[in-house]
Scaffold this active site. Structure first.
Site, mmCIF file in Angstrom:
data_model
loop_
_atom_site.group_PDB
_atom_site.id
_atom_site.type_symbol
_atom_site.label_atom_id
_atom_site.label_comp_id
_atom_site.label_asym_id
_atom_site.label_seq_id
_atom_site.Cartn_x
_atom_site.Cartn_y
_atom_site.Cartn_z
ATOM 1 N N HIS A 1 0.832 -1.214 0.000
ATOM 2 C CA HIS A 1 0.000 0.000 0.000
ATOM 3 C C HIS A 1 0.867 1.265 0.000
ATOM 4 O O HIS A 1 0.509 2.279 0.600
ATOM 5 C CB HIS A 1 -0.955 0.020 1.202
ATOM 6 C CG HIS A 1 -1.890 -1.143 1.250
ATOM 7 N ND1 HIS A 1 -3.066 -1.178 0.521
ATOM 8 C CD2 HIS A 1 -1.821 -2.335 1.902
ATOM 9 C CE1 HIS A 1 -3.688 -2.330 0.749
ATOM 10 N NE2 HIS A 1 -2.944 -3.043 1.576
ATOM 11 N N ASN B 1 -9.954 -3.480 2.018
ATOM 12 C CA ASN B 1 -9.695 -3.351 0.583
ATOM 13 C C ASN B 1 -11.004 -3.044 -0.139
ATOM 14 O O ASN B 1 -12.063 -2.953 0.478
ATOM 15 C CB ASN B 1 -9.083 -4.641 0.024
ATOM 16 C CG ASN B 1 -7.628 -4.823 0.401
ATOM 17 O OD1 ASN B 1 -6.893 -3.858 0.565
ATOM 18 N ND2 ASN B 1 -7.214 -6.071 0.552
ATOM 19 N N TYR C 1 0.705 -5.281 11.749
ATOM 20 C CA TYR C 1 0.517 -3.893 11.324
ATOM 21 C C TYR C 1 1.130 -2.875 12.285
ATOM 22 O O TYR C 1 1.871 -1.990 11.854
ATOM 23 C CB TYR C 1 -0.967 -3.619 11.074
ATOM 24 C CG TYR C 1 -1.388 -3.885 9.648
ATOM 25 C CD1 TYR C 1 -1.096 -5.113 9.050
ATOM 26 C CD2 TYR C 1 -2.045 -2.938 8.883
ATOM 27 C CE1 TYR C 1 -1.458 -5.377 7.738
ATOM 28 C CE2 TYR C 1 -2.410 -3.197 7.572
ATOM 29 C CZ TYR C 1 -2.118 -4.409 7.012
ATOM 30 O OH TYR C 1 -2.470 -4.659 5.713
#
Length: 504
Positions: free
Chosen positions: A55, A128, A346
């Site tokens: 991303h 997404n 993350y």
């Protein structure tokens, strides 16, 4: 035929299974002791600097989320508490596989990451534009992304790699079908849907007490339906745009908002009870599969509108950090294996990319008070906690304390349940310490007491008294020796009660 080389960890430990994470039962969750998974994900997060590993190319805008329908029967999250309630948001769009300089018109999934700045903390949905993904087990995530990046020898995109991996991973077929369909290349970020993709849970609170029976968990999927209509690009249109305007979607989003044409999405949820999940024909926590809308219809929650462009791209977009670990009371996790790994991966990526205090950057800073015991590290802003303790539990007044009112109900996983079990309940923490004391000679016991007195005498008297209770519970003589050394008189009538080996 030449035998394949033996796969090992970075420590040289042979790997028996590189396809499946270590889980508590076939439906997860993933166990922390899976050192191979942790090594792969942690190393993967550090393979690119300074841009995001995935991303990397993106655009974002600020806006508001407005509640239009009551879902308090499912979630106690305060941002859903009343119809008309507004919450500030940041929404970042992105392509997945390309670098920061890649084109917006690639045939690639689009990231759809939202940060809700709620009164109970920041809530991130890192989804997404598709409701599913290529893989269901996080152990394969670094491998999959490597196939979407550049060949290690040629430094070019490698169709052999991606199709080799997909052909060996049949679970990817659902997402591959979407990717190469008419939906595969959205025309702009405004003209596509967004999804939370994973299965999450919503937790309600039907009363004011702490009774677990008043808290209920349902499984949930998040959907964001574009109100601009769907528009996509053909392969030929995409090739033309990549050459003429590789930033076309970034331009489109910024210019639409600048002109007052604010894009909107209708936020909806699908809800599945724990009983329905247990009877579902396939794994409802499998990221490669959807829930049928005919069985679990969309329930409207509110409208998300983007109405403010960033003032500085680096400060407000490049430094924006999103993680599915950021949830608010009333929203939680599920046994989805991919979600479980992303909860770790993350924030680990953000700490690597932005530093251990990334939540203190203005774009990531919650709008509510923040009270914790984290100190120091790069870019520790403000007074770094001042003179308050940096540990817990502590005896200081007006310091942050845990609040059982925010406890979640146990997550039932077949014969076991994921919960925060009290490690002190049912444990005798005194007998063995007392036995050790009683093994010592009188001289050793006296030296032990004096060593303790030399240190404990420097602490406040209220702390001394609390610690003396522990010594007496282990052995009356142990407690008496220390008390005498401290010059503290203990009422003998209290000693039998104090000496009982019970937990406190």
């Amino acid at each position: 035929m030449t035998e394949p080389q033996k796969l090992t960890t970075a420590d040289g430990i042979p790997i028996a299974d590189n396809q499946n994470s270590l889980t508590a039962g076939p439906r997860g969750p993933v166990l922390m002791q899976d050192f191979h998974l942790m090594e792969k994900l942690a190393h993967f997060n550090r393979e690119r600097i300074p841009e995001r590993v995935v991303h990397a190319k993106g655009a974002a805008a600020f806006g508001t989320f407005t509640v239009t329908n009551d879902i308090t029967r499912y979630s106690k999250a305060k941002l859903f508490s009343e119809i008309g309630k507004k919450t500030e948001v940041l929404l970042r769009f992105s392509t997945v596989g390309g670098e920061k300089g890649s084109a917006d018109a690639e045939r690639d999934p689009r990231g759809f990451a939202i940060k809700f700045y709620t009164e109970e903390g920041n809530w991130d949905i890192t989804g997404n534009n598709t409701p599913i993904f290529f893989i269901r087990d996080p152990l394969k995530f670094p491998d999959f992304i490597h196939t979407q990046k550049r060949n290690p020898q040629t430094n070019c995109k490698d169709h052999n790699a991606r199709w080799d991996f997909w052909s060996l991973s049949p679970e990817s077929l659902h997402q591959v079908t979407i990717l190469f369909s008419d939906r595969g290349i959205p025309k702009t970020y405004r003209h596509m849907d967004g999804f939370g993709s994973h299965t999450f849970s919503l937790i309600n609170d039907q009363g004011d007490t702490l009774s677990e029976s008043l808290r209920e968990r349902v499984w949930c999927k998040f959907h964001f339906k574009t109100l601009q209509g769907h528009q996509t690009l053909t392969e030929q249109e995409s090739a033309k745009l990549k050459g003429e305007d590789p930033d076309h979607a970034t331009h489109d989003l910024f210019e639409a908002i600048a002109q007052g044409d604010y894009p909107k999405w209708r936020m909806c949820i699908q809800v599945m009870s724990e009983e329905q999940a247990a009877k579902h024909p396939d794994n409802p926590f499998d990221l490669t599969k959807v829930w049928k809308h005919s069985d679990y219809p969309l329930i409207e929650v509110g409208i998300l509108e983007l109405n403010r462009n960033p003032e500085n791209y680096f400060a407000q977009v490049e430094q924006a950090a999103f993680s599915p670990s950021a949830v608010v009371p009333g929203v939680s996790f599920s046994p989805d294996k991919m979600l479980q790994a992303r909860i770790m991966s993350y924030p680990d990526a953000q700490r690597y990319r932005l530093g251990g205090n990334y939540q203190q950057l203005p774009v990531n800073q919650p709008k509510c008070p923040v009270m914790h015991y984290q100190r120091d590290g790069f870019m520790a802003l403000g007074n770094n906690g001042g003179s308050t303790p940096n540990y817990e539990p502590n005896s200081a007044e007006s310091t942050p304390k845990q609040n059982p009112a925010y406890a979640e109900p146990p997550m039932h996983l077949g014969d076991v349940a994921a919960d925060r079990y009290d490690h002190r309940q049912g444990n005798d923490d005194y007998t063995q310490a007392g036995n050790l004391y009683r093994l010592m000679t009188p001289e050793q016991q006296e030296r032990l007491a004096q060593n303790i007195v030399g240190s404990l005498s420097q602490a406040r008297q209220d702390i001394q008294m609390r610690q003396l209770c522990h010594f007496f519970r282990a052995d009356v003589s142990y407690g008496r020796r220390v008390a005498e050394g401290l010059g503290i008189s203990i009422d003998p009538s209290m000693l039998p009660a104090i000496a009982q080996p019970v937990s406190i």
